[in-house]
Design an enzyme around this catalytic site. Structure first.
Site, short mmCIF file in Angstrom:
data_model
loop_
_atom_site.label_atom_id
_atom_site.label_comp_id
_atom_site.label_asym_id
_atom_site.label_seq_id
_atom_site.Cartn_x
_atom_site.Cartn_y
_atom_site.Cartn_z
N LYS A 208 0.76 -1.32 0.08
CA LYS A 208 0.05 0.00 0.02
C LYS A 208 0.96 1.14 0.00
CE LYS A 208 -2.48 3.44 2.16
NZ LYS A 208 -1.82 4.74 1.82
N GLY B 78 -4.31 4.59 -1.98
CA GLY B 78 -5.40 4.90 -1.44
C GLY B 78 -5.15 5.69 0.01
N GLY C 252 -4.70 5.60 4.18
CA GLY C 252 -4.39 5.09 5.15
C GLY C 252 -5.47 4.50 5.97
N GLU D 239 -8.67 4.03 5.16
CA GLU D 239 -9.38 3.22 4.34
C GLU D 239 -8.66 1.78 3.98
OE1 GLU D 239 -12.09 6.94 2.57
OE2 GLU D 239 -10.65 5.84 1.02
N GLY E 255 -5.58 1.23 3.97
CA GLY E 255 -4.39 0.82 4.94
C GLY E 255 -4.88 -0.07 5.95
N GLU F 35 9.13 0.13 11.42
CA GLU F 35 10.03 1.30 11.22
C GLU F 35 9.36 2.41 11.40
OE1 GLU F 35 13.32 0.64 10.99
OE2 GLU F 35 13.16 -1.33 10.44
N CYS G 274 13.30 10.13 9.01
CA CYS G 274 13.23 9.32 10.41
C CYS G 274 14.46 9.62 11.28
CB CYS G 274 12.71 7.92 10.29
SG CYS G 274 13.63 7.25 8.94
N GLU H 224 8.96 14.61 17.40
CA GLU H 224 9.57 14.56 15.96
C GLU H 224 8.86 15.51 15.16
OE1 GLU H 224 8.22 11.41 13.32
OE2 GLU H 224 10.36 10.96 12.72
P1 NAD Z 1 1.92 7.86 8.60
O1 NAD Z 1 2.05 6.96 9.81
O2 NAD Z 1 0.75 8.89 8.68
O3 NAD Z 1 1.63 7.14 7.29
C1 NAD Z 1 2.48 6.24 6.83
C2 NAD Z 1 1.54 5.30 5.78
O4 NAD Z 1 0.60 4.60 6.68
C3 NAD Z 1 0.85 6.01 4.71
O5 NAD Z 1 0.86 5.07 3.55
C4 NAD Z 1 -0.65 6.00 5.35
O6 NAD Z 1 -1.49 6.10 4.14
C5 NAD Z 1 -0.53 4.82 6.05
N1 NAD Z 1 -1.53 5.02 7.25
C6 NAD Z 1 -2.20 6.08 7.59
N2 NAD Z 1 -2.85 5.53 8.75
C7 NAD Z 1 -3.05 4.41 8.66
C8 NAD Z 1 -3.87 3.30 9.24
N3 NAD Z 1 -4.78 4.02 10.28
N4 NAD Z 1 -3.86 2.11 9.28
C9 NAD Z 1 -2.88 1.66 8.33
N5 NAD Z 1 -2.38 2.43 7.50
C10 NAD Z 1 -2.18 3.68 7.80
O7 NAD Z 1 3.16 8.50 8.50
P2 NAD Z 1 3.84 9.56 7.47
O8 NAD Z 1 3.41 10.97 7.87
O9 NAD Z 1 3.32 9.36 6.13
O10 NAD Z 1 5.39 9.49 7.41
C11 NAD Z 1 6.16 9.88 8.28
C12 NAD Z 1 6.44 9.32 9.56
O11 NAD Z 1 7.29 7.86 9.04
C13 NAD Z 1 7.44 9.78 10.28
O12 NAD Z 1 6.95 9.48 11.78
C14 NAD Z 1 9.00 9.02 10.10
O13 NAD Z 1 9.77 9.06 11.29
C15 NAD Z 1 8.37 7.80 9.74
N6 NAD Z 1 9.55 7.04 8.93
C16 NAD Z 1 10.35 5.96 9.55
C17 NAD Z 1 11.20 5.51 8.95
C18 NAD Z 1 11.93 4.29 9.54
O14 NAD Z 1 12.67 3.75 8.70
N7 NAD Z 1 12.09 4.06 10.82
C19 NAD Z 1 11.29 5.85 7.50
C20 NAD Z 1 10.64 6.74 6.92
C21 NAD Z 1 9.81 7.54 7.61
#
Ligand code: NAD
Length: 506
Positions: free
Chosen positions: A196, A226, A228, A230, A232, A270, A305, A407
């Site tokens: 996804k 799509g 998250g 929905e 996700g 991650e 991150c 963060e």
């Molecule tokens: P996010 O958690 O909001 O979204 C990440 C993904 O999860 C997206 O595809 C989103 O659509 C999906 N998502 C959102 N809500 C969901 C749910 N309830 N169920 C399932 N999927 C869902 O994060 P973001 O704002 O897109 O990304 C930034 C974050 O990612 C930061 O906290 C960053 O540190 C972290 N990150 C971590 C690493 C790592 O390797 N540790 C790498 C990159 C980013």
């Protein structure tokens, strides 16, 4: 001290001209080898963060699309798992070759959809994807087991088996690399996958998926687009997913653990970070200034991150070091991501832009905090056309306030002075995150001693570089569970070990 920021040349000319030269590639979902719309026909608009204009639409998948994707992956699994691992690896090597030949196309899509500058971030990211497929493509033969020495009457051995249908979810900040890091090891280990993508940056990963689809049988890789909440969430709670591999925020990671607990499936996470960068008094030199800026990932607008966003500077060198750092921060050219001369592009979207500005505003109003450089982004002029922010540095005496704890995911650095080694290590570890850490000192023994004390999954000494293929990468504490990017992570994360014991006396 405040600094004037240079704007990239491209804003003097038409941005749209550079953008119109980007070919997006597929704009649909990949299910069972076919490019399809959402089952209910809905779409999502994707915008260029540099111009705030819509650049394309993708399907807005629902639970019905997730069901179709899982069914396709399930159907493909029995024959894919029987393919000899080295042959599976060969497919990945072919993907790597085509990606290498077309990495410039990929780099331009990344820059266009994420706002990350082509030279400093998007092109290196495209080349990292090549490395990821090549690295895992060579590891098929390593999916091997052990034989136990139990005597001539018993043959007891272990074998590595794939898990089944893996569900994977990625964020927008490095969408191509993060998708590659899910696809390559999962597929090499014999799993089939439902990936996804991030709603804000789906096109680079769709481009990679198009190449993958040429070399993998239908259904091995399925890609949905799509929201998250929905598709996700529907993927996470799907009863026939054998594993969830998630990269994103700690908040969503936590909900994934909760939502998979009743099925007891393996989950790798991650997540976020708020990593310390500690500079000792013997490191008041240009290489350390460069290292701190690189650790902070300023040229990715610090949307990383692993950003070293808490700068602990030894009091003896505090003022001089900050002067040099401010000069470097002021030298970045900010502007059109597709311009070769740009160092820093834009943040990803309005939500992140408003969030980052909110943090800056709070810093400006804090009575014990001093703005050293940067501040709120310009309200007019070329940079106001997109979600551009300027590198910002606050000086504070405390580690204990919101900007030093949370963060931010934007170019906002907080500098805190220190004198005592035990005290700085205590401050560095005073976080619920534990992803990365950085130590700068000419005294290597001291730096290593400090690195061992930092409670993070990855600590760098005297540099602030990106992840390296083959080196296990993953966080401690609320930064995650599990590792990625290495042989061990493929074995642990995408396969399981079965023991077979045979009585040889019959
Ligand atoms: P996010 O958690 O909001 O979204 C990440 C993904 O999860 C997206 O595809 C989103 O659509 C999906 N998502 C959102 N809500 C969901 C749910 N309830 N169920 C399932 N999927 C869902 O994060 P973001 O704002 O897109 O990304 C930034 C974050 O990612 C930061 O906290 C960053 O540190 C972290 N990150 C971590 C690493 C790592 O390797 N540790 C790498 C990159 C980013």
């Amino acid at each position: 001290m405040t600094v004037q920021f240079q704007m990239s040349r491209a804003f003097e000319g038409p941005v749209s001209e550079a953008e119109s030269s980007v070919r997006l590639g597929p704009v649909r979902q990949l299910l069972n080898g076919n490019w399809v719309d959402a089952a209910d026909g809905r779409t999502i608009a994707v915008e260029s963060p540099a111009t705030r204009k819509t650049i394309g639409h993708t399907p807005r998948a629902s639970a019905e699309d997730v069901e179709r994707a899982v069914a396709a992956a399930e159907k493909a699994f029995p024959s894919w798992k029987k393919v000899v691992p080295s042959q599976r690896g060969k497919a990945l090597l072919k993907i790597a070759d085509e990606l290498e030949a077309r990495h410039e196309e990929l780099a331009r899509i990344i820059a266009h959809e994420t706002g990350n500058a082509l030279r400093t971030q998007a092109r290196p990211e495209a080349l990292t994807c090549v490395e990821v497929f090549r690295y895992f493509g060579g590891l098929g033969g390593e999916l091997k087991g052990d034989t136990l020495p139990l005597g001539d009457d018993i043959l007891s051995y272990t074998r590595r088996e794939p898990l089944g249908v893996v569900g994977a979810i990625v964020p927008w900040n490095a969408p191509a690399t993060l998708s590659s890091i899910k696809i390559a090891p999962a597929v090499c280990a014999g799993n089939t996958l439902v990936l996804k993508l991030a709603e804000d940056a789906p096109f680079a990963a769709l481009f990679i998926s198009e190449i993958c689809n040429r070399y993998l049988p239908p259904g091995v890789l399925n890609v949905i687009t799509g929201l998250g909440t929905e598709c996700g969430a529907a993927l996470v709670s799907h009863p026939r997913i054998a594993k969830m591999s998630f990269t994103g925020s700690t908040a969503v990671g936590r909900s994934i653990l909760a939502n998979t607990a009743d099925r007891i499936i393996p989950v790798s996470l991650e997540l976020g970070g708020k990593s310390p960068a500690i500079v000792c008094d013997d490191a008041d030199e240009e290489w350390a200034v460069q290292g701190v800026a690189s650790a902070m990932r300023f040229t990715r607008q610090s949307q990383s991150c692993t950003a070293g966003s808490r700068l602990f500077l030894h009091r003896k060198i505090y003022d001089k070091f900050l002067d040099r750092l401010v000069a470097l921060m002021g030298s970045y050219k900010i502007g059109n991501p597709l311009d070769e001369t740009t160092d820093m592009g834009s943040l990803i979207n309005a939500k992140q832009f408003n969030r980052v500005c909110g943090y800056i505003d709070e810093g400006l109003k804090h009575k014990d905090v001093k703005l050293i450089t940067g501040g709120l982004p310009p309200k007019d002029g070329p940079l106001s056309e997109g979600y551009f922010t300027v590198p910002t540095l606050f000086a504070s005496t405390s580690n204990d306030w919101r900007l030093a704890k949370e963060e931010i995911f934007g170019p906002v650095l907080v500098a805190i002075p220190w004198e005592d080694e035990a005290e700085v290590l205590k401050m560095a570890n005073d976080s619920h995150y534990g992803l990365a850490g950085y130590v700068f000192s000419r005294n290597t023994s001291r730096a290593i001693r400090m690195a061992h004390e930092i409670d993070s999954g990855w600590v760098q000494v005297n540099q602030g570089k990106g992840q390296i293929m083959g080196q296990p990468y993953g966080g401690f504490k609320q930064s995650g569970i599990g590792k990625e990017m290495s042989l061990g992570s493929m074995l642990e994360g995408f396969s399981r070990s079965k023991t077979v014991t045979v009585n040889l006396t019959l």
